[in-house]
Design an enzyme around this catalytic site. Structure first.
Site, PDB file in Angstrom:
ATOM      1  N   SER A  97      -5.794   3.322   4.710  1.00 23.31           N
ATOM      2  CA  SER A  97      -5.312   2.600   3.535  1.00 23.31           C
ATOM      3  C   SER A  97      -6.451   1.876   2.815  1.00 23.31           C
ATOM      4  O   SER A  97      -6.295   0.739   2.339  1.00 23.31           O
ATOM      5  CB  SER A  97      -4.223   1.593   3.939  1.00 23.31           C
ATOM      6  OG  SER A  97      -3.459   1.205   2.826  1.00 23.31           O
ATOM      7  N   LYS A 102       0.008   3.702  -2.690  1.00 19.85           N
ATOM      8  CA  LYS A 102      -1.024   4.744  -2.577  1.00 19.85           C
ATOM      9  C   LYS A 102      -0.422   6.145  -2.443  1.00 19.85           C
ATOM     10  O   LYS A 102      -1.128   7.134  -2.654  1.00 19.85           O
ATOM     11  CB  LYS A 102      -1.939   4.460  -1.386  1.00 19.85           C
ATOM     12  CG  LYS A 102      -2.787   3.204  -1.533  1.00 19.85           C
ATOM     13  CD  LYS A 102      -3.734   3.048  -0.354  1.00 19.85           C
ATOM     14  CE  LYS A 102      -4.647   1.835  -0.518  1.00 19.85           C
ATOM     15  NZ  LYS A 102      -3.952   0.565  -0.211  1.00 19.85           N
ATOM     16  N   LYS A 157       3.167   6.491   5.125  1.00 19.12           N
ATOM     17  CA  LYS A 157       2.306   5.429   4.579  1.00 19.12           C
ATOM     18  C   LYS A 157       2.852   4.044   4.899  1.00 19.12           C
ATOM     19  O   LYS A 157       4.020   3.751   4.677  1.00 19.12           O
ATOM     20  CB  LYS A 157       2.172   5.585   3.061  1.00 19.12           C
ATOM     21  CG  LYS A 157       1.079   4.697   2.470  1.00 19.12           C
ATOM     22  CD  LYS A 157      -0.297   5.196   2.874  1.00 19.12           C
ATOM     23  CE  LYS A 157      -1.392   4.186   2.594  1.00 19.12           C
ATOM     24  NZ  LYS A 157      -1.387   3.039   3.558  1.00 19.12           N
ATOM     25  N   SER A 195       0.795  -1.237   0.000  1.00 16.77           N
ATOM     26  CA  SER A 195       0.000   0.000   0.000  1.00 16.77           C
ATOM     27  C   SER A 195       0.821   1.278   0.000  1.00 16.77           C
ATOM     28  O   SER A 195       0.254   2.371  -0.072  1.00 16.77           O
ATOM     29  CB  SER A 195      -0.953   0.006   1.201  1.00 16.77           C
ATOM     30  OG  SER A 195      -2.039  -0.867   0.965  1.00 16.77           O
TER      31      SER A 195
END
Length: 470
Positions: free
Chosen positions: A165, A108, A293, A105
């Site tokens: 997320s 992202k 993140k 993720s």
């Protein structure tokens, strides 16, 4: 004749008296003349002593430079790791940082960057309403359980993507921006090339393995998403530099997506500094950390791109392939501690600095043909704490002086200067290039002055030509 003898003696006495007075005056004059010289000499000696004292003191400070521990001594348990300072782009730690790996993720971050950039450019608004499509509704993994036809604002979906997320929110944003997720993926890969992310390839907006994407929405080439730790750090650098308000989303600890939801979304970044007051997370909370993140899939392991700021210095860390969700934060702490404990941002050259040997440039047709030049900005490097930075080397590149013609405004670029420095304990040579600009206006000379200057140059050339004949 004898009566004139006393007069002759009197004259002799007067001459002797005048010579004596003159001698005394001369002696006094010499004494008064020597006094300032002696004082000056004494002052120079004092100044020299003072300078030596300052140099000694500086040397003492410089020899206290931090001894940088080896990266091996950190005992990192990762597949790869990077530590980067975003202003200079300096890499302070690199463990397999160029190896392309599944980023999960952390993908992202590119979706976040593109959406925030389009809002910044005015092409979209945070209040724009997004209608959820079939692809987003069928997306699995971390999600907020969007249904096809649901409507939410870009800001609501962006928040869910940033802190929880949410894969379905991410796909909904991608489709709203580009019309389809694969069209958005093309935008992602184009941005990666622009940013200099040499290993990155995106298959989707979320970081999911292709097999986990809904059928009918998978890329035709079957090429999975990969990104090196260095590429992740470069992407994070663009986020924190181009969108310094990123913390508006990344520091949210928890928030309900819908009012009717029984529980809020919880930020998956346990290292947020604010978590020092949260029982379950306080052991991971890190001073100054405000993003960025997390990522996890079975193929990627546990990953985390973190960023923290202390004493005016921001660092970006990336760890990939750690063994557990907790381990990614433990390893990140090691990486960030390595940076903050051993390095500092140091201004090497202040703005408006004159470069020795290039104090002026020649400007044709100016009243004063020699115009002073200075640097247009400061130069700072991240160096080991206490490092001696006196060995910085400038390399000047000037514009062809034949192209510099008055009038020129103050601040006109006339060249560049590159400052190079190799800090003790660091492998890389640090470099930064800044512009050289005029420090004052170069006003055009009047016709009479230009004519007289031309005549002078003519006769000077003529004289030199004649001289060279002999």
């Amino acid at each position: 004749m004898k009566h004139k003898q006393p007069q002759r003696k009197s004259t002799t006495k007067r001459r002797f008296l005048r010579k004596s007075v003159a001698s005394v005056l001369l002696l006094n004059l010499l004494c008064f003349s020597l006094a300032p010289v002696m004082a000056l000499a004494e002052g120079e000696q004092t100044e020299s002593t003072s300078t030596e004292s300052t140099t000694t003191e500086t040397t003492t400070v410089q020899t206290t430079a931090t001894s940088i521990p080896s990266v091996n001594s950190l005992g990192l348990e990762v597949s790869s790791a990077i530590l980067l300072e975003p202003v200079s782009g300096q890499i302070l730690l690199n463990v397999n940082g160029d190896q392309p790996l599944p980023p999960a993720s952390m993908t992202k971050m590119m979706t976040e960057y593109i959406v925030a950039e389009l809002v910044k450019q005015g092409k979209f608004s945070w209040d724009d309403v997004v209608t959820v499509g079939k692809n987003a509704a069928q997306t699995i993994g971390s999600r907020i359980f969007l249904a096809e036809g649901d409507q939410h604002t870009i800001e609501e979906l962006y928040t869910a993507m940033a802190i929880a997320s949410a894969n379905d929110a991410t796909v909904a944003l991608a489709e709203h921006v580009a019309g389809s997720e694969q069209a958005f993926v093309k935008m992602m890969n184009d941005e990666a090339k622009r940013m200099g992310m040499n290993t990155a390839h995106f298959a989707n907006s979320t970081g999911l393995d292709i097999a986990d994407m809904p059928e009918g929405f998978r890329p035709a080439d079957g090429q999975e998403t990969v990104m090196s730790a260095l590429d992740a750090a470069i992407l994070a650098k663009y986020i924190v530099t181009d969108h310094p308000d990123f913390t508006r989303f990344t520091t949210i600890q928890s928030k309900k997506f819908r009012e009717r939801d029984t529980s809020p979304m919880v930020n998956l970044n346990w290292m947020l500094e604010a978590n020092k007051e949260v029982t379950n997370f306080k052991q991971f909370a890190y001073e100054g950390l405000d993003g960025l993140k997390t990522g996890h899939t079975s193929n990627a392991g546990n990953c985390f791109t973190g960023t923290a700021e202390r004493n005016g210095m921001r660092l970006i860390s990336v760890v990939m392939g750690t063994a557990s969700d907790k381990a990614r934060f433990v390893e990140t702490r090691k990486v960030l501690d390595f940076g903050f404990n051993n390095f500092e941002t140091k201004q090497i050259v202040p703005p408006k600095t004159t470069v020795a040997g290039t104090e002026t440039v020649t400007v044709k047709k100016a009243k004063n043909t020699e115009i002073p030049v200075v640097t247009d900005q400061a130069v700072s490097f991240v160096v080991p704490k206490g490092a001696d930075t006196s060995a910085v080397q400038p390399t000047v590149t000037l514009a062809d002086e034949g192209t510099l013609t008055a009038p020129l405004k103050q601040g006109t670029k006339v060249g560049t200067v590159t400052y190079s420095f190799k800090a003790p304990g660091m492998d890389q040579t640090l470099e930064k290039t800044v512009n050289l600009i005029t420090a004052e206006d170069a006003e055009k000379a009047g016709w009479f002055k230009l004519m007289m200057r031309a005549i002078g140059e003519f006769f000077s050339d003529l004289f030199n030509g004649i001289k060279n004949l002999f």
